[in-house]
Motif scaffolding. Structure first.
Motif, PDB file in Angstrom:
ATOM      1  N   GLY A 146      -0.392  -9.171   6.521  1.00  0.00           N
ATOM      2  CA  GLY A 146      -1.387  -9.315   5.076  1.00  0.00           C
ATOM      3  C   GLY A 146      -0.894  -8.383   4.063  1.00  0.00           C
ATOM      4  N   PHE A 147       0.051  -7.315   4.352  1.00  0.00           N
ATOM      5  CA  PHE A 147       0.186  -6.185   3.608  1.00  0.00           C
ATOM      6  C   PHE A 147       1.453  -5.861   3.426  1.00  0.00           C
ATOM      7  N   ILE A 148       2.355  -5.565   4.473  1.00  0.00           N
ATOM      8  CA  ILE A 148       3.602  -4.713   4.612  1.00  0.00           C
ATOM      9  C   ILE A 148       4.738  -5.718   4.429  1.00  0.00           C
ATOM     10  N   GLU A 149       4.517  -7.036   4.845  1.00  0.00           N
ATOM     11  CA  GLU A 149       5.506  -7.972   5.004  1.00  0.00           C
ATOM     12  C   GLU A 149       5.968  -8.457   3.290  1.00  0.00           C
ATOM     13  N   ALA A 150       4.989  -8.468   2.556  1.00  0.00           N
ATOM     14  CA  ALA A 150       5.265  -8.682   1.163  1.00  0.00           C
ATOM     15  C   ALA A 150       6.191  -7.708   0.470  1.00  0.00           C
ATOM     16  N   LEU A 151       6.173  -6.411   0.884  1.00  0.00           N
ATOM     17  CA  LEU A 151       7.075  -5.207   0.433  1.00  0.00           C
ATOM     18  C   LEU A 151       8.198  -5.291   0.777  1.00  0.00           C
ATOM     19  N   ASP A 152       8.287  -5.674   2.192  1.00  0.00           N
ATOM     20  CA  ASP A 152       9.631  -5.898   2.932  1.00  0.00           C
ATOM     21  C   ASP A 152      10.495  -7.024   2.214  1.00  0.00           C
ATOM     22  N   ALA A 153       9.929  -8.040   2.056  1.00  0.00           N
ATOM     23  CA  ALA A 153      10.417  -9.161   1.137  1.00  0.00           C
ATOM     24  C   ALA A 153      10.965  -8.838  -0.149  1.00  0.00           C
ATOM     25  N   HIS A 154      10.127  -8.101  -0.676  1.00  0.00           N
ATOM     26  CA  HIS A 154      10.331  -7.685  -2.283  1.00  0.00           C
ATOM     27  C   HIS A 154      11.429  -6.861  -2.334  1.00  0.00           C
ATOM     28  N   ASP A 155      11.571  -6.066  -1.492  1.00  0.00           N
ATOM     29  CA  ASP A 155      12.751  -4.891  -1.617  1.00  0.00           C
ATOM     30  C   ASP A 155      14.004  -5.462  -0.760  1.00  0.00           C
ATOM     31  N   ASN A 156      13.988  -6.607   0.004  1.00  0.00           N
ATOM     32  CA  ASN A 156      15.170  -7.155   0.525  1.00  0.00           C
ATOM     33  C   ASN A 156      15.525  -8.641  -0.467  1.00  0.00           C
ATOM     34  N   GLY A 157      14.744  -8.576  -1.538  1.00  0.00           N
ATOM     35  CA  GLY A 157      15.205  -9.728  -2.251  1.00  0.00           C
ATOM     36  C   GLY A 157      14.714 -11.039  -1.615  1.00  0.00           C
ATOM     37  N   ILE A 158      13.823 -11.458  -1.165  1.00  0.00           N
ATOM     38  CA  ILE A 158      13.482 -12.521  -0.350  1.00  0.00           C
ATOM     39  C   ILE A 158      12.126 -13.331  -1.098  1.00  0.00           C
ATOM     40  N   ASP A 159      12.633 -14.621  -1.715  1.00  0.00           N
ATOM     41  CA  ASP A 159      11.496 -15.261  -2.453  1.00  0.00           C
ATOM     42  C   ASP A 159      10.667 -15.934  -1.388  1.00  0.00           C
ATOM     43  N   ALA A 160       9.207 -15.931  -1.936  1.00  0.00           N
ATOM     44  CA  ALA A 160       8.156 -16.384  -0.906  1.00  0.00           C
ATOM     45  C   ALA A 160       8.303 -17.823  -0.662  1.00  0.00           C
ATOM     46  N   TYR A 161       9.103 -18.519  -1.457  1.00  0.00           N
ATOM     47  CA  TYR A 161       9.597 -20.165  -1.021  1.00  0.00           C
ATOM     48  C   TYR A 161      10.791 -20.188  -0.944  1.00  0.00           C
ATOM     49  N   ASP A 162      11.428 -20.833  -0.241  1.00  0.00           N
ATOM     50  CA  ASP A 162      12.757 -21.306   0.189  1.00  0.00           C
ATOM     51  C   ASP A 162      13.223 -21.914  -1.105  1.00  0.00           C
ATOM     52  N   ASN A 170      10.632 -32.347  -5.324  1.00  0.00           N
ATOM     53  CA  ASN A 170       8.976 -32.966  -4.940  1.00  0.00           C
ATOM     54  C   ASN A 170       8.281 -31.843  -5.656  1.00  0.00           C
ATOM     55  N   GLY A 171       8.745 -30.882  -6.411  1.00  0.00           N
ATOM     56  CA  GLY A 171       7.726 -29.931  -7.235  1.00  0.00           C
ATOM     57  C   GLY A 171       7.132 -29.067  -6.137  1.00  0.00           C
ATOM     58  N   GLY A 172       7.548 -28.689  -4.895  1.00  0.00           N
ATOM     59  CA  GLY A 172       7.143 -27.907  -4.053  1.00  0.00           C
ATOM     60  C   GLY A 172       5.906 -28.266  -3.412  1.00  0.00           C
ATOM     61  N   ALA A 173       5.676 -29.412  -3.183  1.00  0.00           N
ATOM     62  CA  ALA A 173       4.363 -30.246  -2.523  1.00  0.00           C
ATOM     63  C   ALA A 173       4.895 -30.047  -0.989  1.00  0.00           C
ATOM     64  N   GLY A 174       3.991 -29.693  -0.425  1.00  0.00           N
ATOM     65  CA  GLY A 174       4.230 -29.458   0.934  1.00  0.00           C
ATOM     66  C   GLY A 174       4.981 -28.342   1.659  1.00  0.00           C
ATOM     67  N   ILE A 175       5.577 -27.462   0.680  1.00  0.00           N
ATOM     68  CA  ILE A 175       6.548 -26.265   1.175  1.00  0.00           C
ATOM     69  C   ILE A 175       5.702 -24.840   1.242  1.00  0.00           C
ATOM     70  N   ALA A 176       5.840 -24.649   2.677  1.00  0.00           N
ATOM     71  CA  ALA A 176       5.002 -23.447   2.874  1.00  0.00           C
ATOM     72  C   ALA A 176       5.654 -22.049   2.495  1.00  0.00           C
ATOM     73  N   LYS A 177       4.674 -21.035   2.267  1.00  0.00           N
ATOM     74  CA  LYS A 177       5.065 -19.982   1.726  1.00  0.00           C
ATOM     75  C   LYS A 177       6.007 -18.985   3.125  1.00  0.00           C
ATOM     76  N   ARG A 178       6.962 -18.357   2.632  1.00  0.00           N
ATOM     77  CA  ARG A 178       7.487 -17.591   3.870  1.00  0.00           C
ATOM     78  C   ARG A 178       6.579 -16.391   4.400  1.00  0.00           C
ATOM     79  N   TYR A 179       5.739 -16.097   3.647  1.00  0.00           N
ATOM     80  CA  TYR A 179       4.886 -14.672   3.715  1.00  0.00           C
ATOM     81  C   TYR A 179       3.827 -14.876   2.721  1.00  0.00           C
ATOM     82  N   THR A 180       2.818 -14.309   2.867  1.00  0.00           N
ATOM     83  CA  THR A 180       1.574 -13.905   1.908  1.00  0.00           C
ATOM     84  C   THR A 180       2.041 -12.955   0.999  1.00  0.00           C
ATOM     85  N   ASP A 181       1.399 -12.957  -0.277  1.00  0.00           N
ATOM     86  CA  ASP A 181       1.825 -11.968  -1.304  1.00  0.00           C
ATOM     87  C   ASP A 181       0.988 -10.794  -1.002  1.00  0.00           C
ATOM     88  N   GLY A 182       0.389 -10.867   0.175  1.00  0.00           N
ATOM     89  CA  GLY A 182      -0.214  -9.363   0.226  1.00  0.00           C
ATOM     90  C   GLY A 182      -1.464  -8.943  -0.533  1.00  0.00           C
TER      91      GLY A 182
END
Length: 365
Positions: A146-162, A170-182
């Motif tokens: 809920g908190f740290i992972e968003a920082l990890d993703a941001h620093d490593n250049g990982i988008d929340a969505y694939d 399909n406009g992103g319908a049904g696509i799950a986020k890789r992590y919460t934005d914290g």
């Protein structure tokens, strides 16, 4: 594994080292967690350097040094081949995630124990040891996701969505986020100042005090943004415009944007200028000098808030540094290469000539 780091802590004169220059959320949080939440680090001194000799003599090193070795308290994630993730998660760790993975359970346990002591003092029934351990385990994972992972993703250049899934049309319908934005939003920053449902101070006076603090906090963010836009972002427009007009000087297709004297905020202005241009290729690499008078080659993102580069630096170069990188470049670039980030979004060279050669070679590959 997550407790191995504690083995070396019993020592005097602890020094935490991290890199100097532009700082990021991950090492800022890593240092905070150690100094504020791990008792052995409460009096630790902080050194910000990239000097290998100073790093070697430091007790603990975070976000620099090219080494992840928990037993020897080395917590960097930039080296080639680093793929460590938090148990059960897919996001590559940053220095914040590494420090949390090894010290976070103890941090959470200490906080839970403080809560239990308050409950005991109030005469409340306290959970048994097994239940406490289960709670610590649950909170340890919850705080990460809920908190740290968003920082990890941001620093490593990982988008929340694939990006590949988003590109399916399909406009992103049904696509799950890789992590919460914290909860890293302006609304969440203010919301965290509200009382918890079970806090004792629910009266109007206490609420008003919390509101004043929240107003000051969000006001600080507003003032910083206003100051930046007026004094930093706006003056950069003329510099970017001049560099954009001259982009054909170093590449006939205009794929290189070069700031000869200093860097400046360029992304917003570049996208606007490209939209206004009637012809020409998109800019792929931006070259600029850093504060140490070395040169950076930075990839232009596919979109303003994307971690996907239009053309990342070659995979074979990524995660290598200094002499090892010079050998890989194999004469295509003059000696003096500094690094290529593991994700390929940025690299460095000691000279402008070398950075330009690096960028031109990358265009060919």
């Amino acid at each position: 594994m997550a407790d191995q780091a504690v083995k070396r802590l019993k020592t005097d004169c602890i020094t935490i080292a991290t890199h100097n220059g532009h700082f990021h959320a991950d090492e800022a949080l890593a240092v905070h967690m150690l100094r504020q939440h791990v008792p052995e680090y409460s009096s630790a001194s902080l050194v910000r350097t990239r000097d290998p000799a100073k790093l070697a003599e430091s007790h603990t090193v975070v976000d620099v040094g090219g080494e992840y070795d928990a037993e020897n308290l080395r917590f960097d994630h930039h080296q080639r081949g680093f793929t460590t993730t938090f148990p059960g998660r897919a996001t590559k760790l940053s220095s914040a995630g590494l420090v949390y993975m090894h010290f976070g359970r103890g941090i959470v346990a200490h906080s839970v124990q403080q809560m239990l002591q308050k409950q005991m003092a109030a005469g409340e029934v306290v959970a048994d040891a097994d239940a406490v351990t289960a709670d610590v385990d649950m909170l340890y994972e919850k705080l990460y996701t809920g908190f740290i992972e968003a920082l990890d993703a941001h620093d490593n250049g990982i988008d929340a969505y694939d990006p590949a899934e988003l590109a399916t049309g399909n406009g992103g319908a049904g696509i799950a986020k890789r992590y919460t934005d914290g909860g890293f939003t302006l609304g969440a920053v203010v919301g965290r100042y509200n009382a918890n449902w079970n806090d004792a101070d629910q009266d109007q006076v206490s609420e008003d005090k919390r509101f004043v603090k929240a107003s000051a906090r969000i006001g600080e963010e507003f003032d910083r943004e206003l100051h930046y836009l007026v004094n930093g972002w706006l003056p950069a427009r003329s510099l970017v415009k001049a560099a954009f007009s001259a982009r054909g000087e170093f590449d006939s297709e205009g794929r290189l944007l070069i700031f000869r004297h200093q860097s400046c905020p360029w992304k917003d202005h570049l996208y606007t200028l490209e939209d206004q241009a009637s012809e020409g290729s998109k800019v792929l690499y931006v070259l600029y000098p850093d504060k140490e008078e070395r040169w950076r080659v930075q990839c232009v993102p596919a979109a303003k808030d994307s971690f996907v580069s239009r053309k990342p630096l070659p995979e074979a170069w990524r995660g290598h540094r200094d002499d090892a990188l010079d050998k890989i470049l194999d004469g295509a670039v003059v000696p003096g290469a500094v690094f290529i980030h593991a994700s390929g979004f940025i690299g460095g060279h000691r000279t402008f000539e070398g950075a330009l050669q690096m960028a031109k070679k990358a265009l060919e590959l």
